[in-house]
Design an enzyme around this catalytic site. Structure first.
Site, PDB file in Angstrom:
ATOM      1  CG  ASP A  66      -0.359  -0.020   2.521  1.00  0.00           C
ATOM      2  OD1 ASP A  66       0.872  -0.192   2.601  1.00  0.00           O
ATOM      3  OD2 ASP A  66      -1.084   0.134   3.526  1.00  0.00           O
ATOM      4  CD  GLU A 137       0.612  -1.466   7.980  1.00  0.00           C
ATOM      5  OE1 GLU A 137       0.340  -0.719   8.942  1.00  0.00           O
ATOM      6  OE2 GLU A 137       1.095  -1.056   6.904  1.00  0.00           O
ATOM      7  CD  GLU A 204       7.891  -0.493   7.252  1.00  0.00           C
ATOM      8  OE1 GLU A 204       6.873  -1.148   6.965  1.00  0.00           O
ATOM      9  OE2 GLU A 204       8.146   0.628   6.764  1.00  0.00           O
TER      10      GLU A 204
HETATM   11  O1  KIV Z   1       3.551  -1.084   1.684  1.00  0.00           O
HETATM   12  C1  KIV Z   1       4.662  -1.601   1.526  1.00  0.00           C
HETATM   13  O2  KIV Z   1       5.339  -1.407   0.520  1.00  0.00           O
HETATM   14  C2  KIV Z   1       5.161  -2.465   2.585  1.00  0.00           C
HETATM   15  C3  KIV Z   1       6.599  -2.859   2.539  1.00  0.00           C
HETATM   16  C4  KIV Z   1       7.478  -1.704   2.664  1.00  0.00           C
HETATM   17  C5  KIV Z   1       6.924  -3.930   3.522  1.00  0.00           C
HETATM   18  O3  KIV Z   1       4.438  -2.809   3.465  1.00  0.00           O
END
Ligand code: KIV
Length: 289
Positions: A66, A137, A204
């Site tokens: 996202d 998430e 992350e």
């Molecule tokens: O949205 C995204 O690109 C992500 C990655 C950075 C892990 O969640």
């Protein structure tokens, strides 16, 4: 054997090679055996068909993140990203790949409301994109949802540590795990989502030592971004590692300098158009003599 064809009369796409067997969620999960991953998992974000074609052969996992809200749409966070955006880009990435597992991020507000909401939206993403997994998430608070989804045919990737959809709660994008309490919470979150059935977990923006502890403590592969070289795999936003933005976050290594290359190429094009040096006879249609 079926071949993957693209109508090149209506598309600029380069036809992709004959497809091999795509990476699956169980195969990716199985890369970590007895707490060790022999060959680290290679993951990158992809949002478009052509980029997927270019990345696919090198990657185990293509993540339709996202982050496209910021990278493609110029939004200031991932909060406004919609399910329709994710579906349009997810389907494009599936069309442009044949080897990597494609996982699509569930956008903010599309899965947190109830188990039923999560299943309805995740199954819609899988049906309409052809992707093989979704990512959502959240740690412990999402464990019940992950359990619900995985028992109903939806492979899930967890995402803990810095979770950008929670930016308004976290107060920014700074690295997590600086205090003992925060570190304990991140490790607990990673364990909770893996125990609930996530087949791998993105960690992350956390202190390196925390990422190492998570990688050791959790049985499924841990994919790091701003985490540790000892994670079971790594993911980056492709546009960051290709140097398409001026600002490079600390955790990104630039493997190319595309912003400058594009600027230089477009500058030459503009100069030639203004000087009537483009097009030449090579690029114009004339009757055959
Ligand atoms: O949205 C995204 O690109 C992500 C990655 C950075 C892990 O969640």
């Amino acid at each position: 054997m079926s071949t993957f064809t693209i109508d090149t009369a209506t598309s600029r796409a380069t036809p992709s090679p004959v497809p091999g067997k795509r990476m699956t969620a169980p195969a990716l999960r199985a890369r970590k055996v007895d707490g060790k991953t022999e060959e680290p998992i290679v993951a990158l974000t992809a949002y478009t068909m052509r980029m997927a074609q270019l990345l696919d052969v090198h990657c185990d996992l293509l993540l339709v993140g996202d982050s496209l809200g910021q990278v493609i749409y110029g939004l200031s966070s991932t909060i406004p990203v919609t399910l329709d955006m994710m579906i349009a880009h997810g389907a494009a990435v599936v069309r442009g790949s044949w080897h990597a597992l494609v996982a699509v991020d569930m956008p903010f507000g599309s899965y947190e409301g109830s188990l039923e909401q999560a299943f309805a939206n995740c199954s819609r993403v899988m049906k309409e994109t052809g992707c093989a997994a979704v990512k959502l998430e959240g740690g412990e608070a999402m464990a019940e949802t992950i359990d619900f989804l995985t028992h109903r045919g939806i492979p899930v990737i967890g995402h803990v540590g810095l979770t950008p959809q929670a930016v308004n709660v976290l107060g920014g994008y700074g690295a997590r795990g600086k205090s003992a309490d925060e570190a304990k919470k991140i490790i607990g979150d990673a364990k909770a989502v893996s125990d609930a059935g996530a087949f791998c977990v993105v960690v992350e923006g956390v202190m390196e030592a925390i990422a190492d502890q998570v990688t050791e403590a959790v049985g499924v592969p841990i994919i790091g971004i701003g985490a540790s070289p000892r994670c079971d795999g790594q993911v980056l936003v492709t546009e960051d590692m290709l140097g398409l933005f001026e600002r490079t976050p600390r955790f990104v290594k630039r493997y190319a300098d595309l912003a400058n290359e594009i600027g230089e190429a477009v500058g030459r094009y503009a100069e030639e158009v203004r000087g009537r040096a483009f097009p030449t006879e090579e690029q114009t249609y004339r009757p055959k003599s």
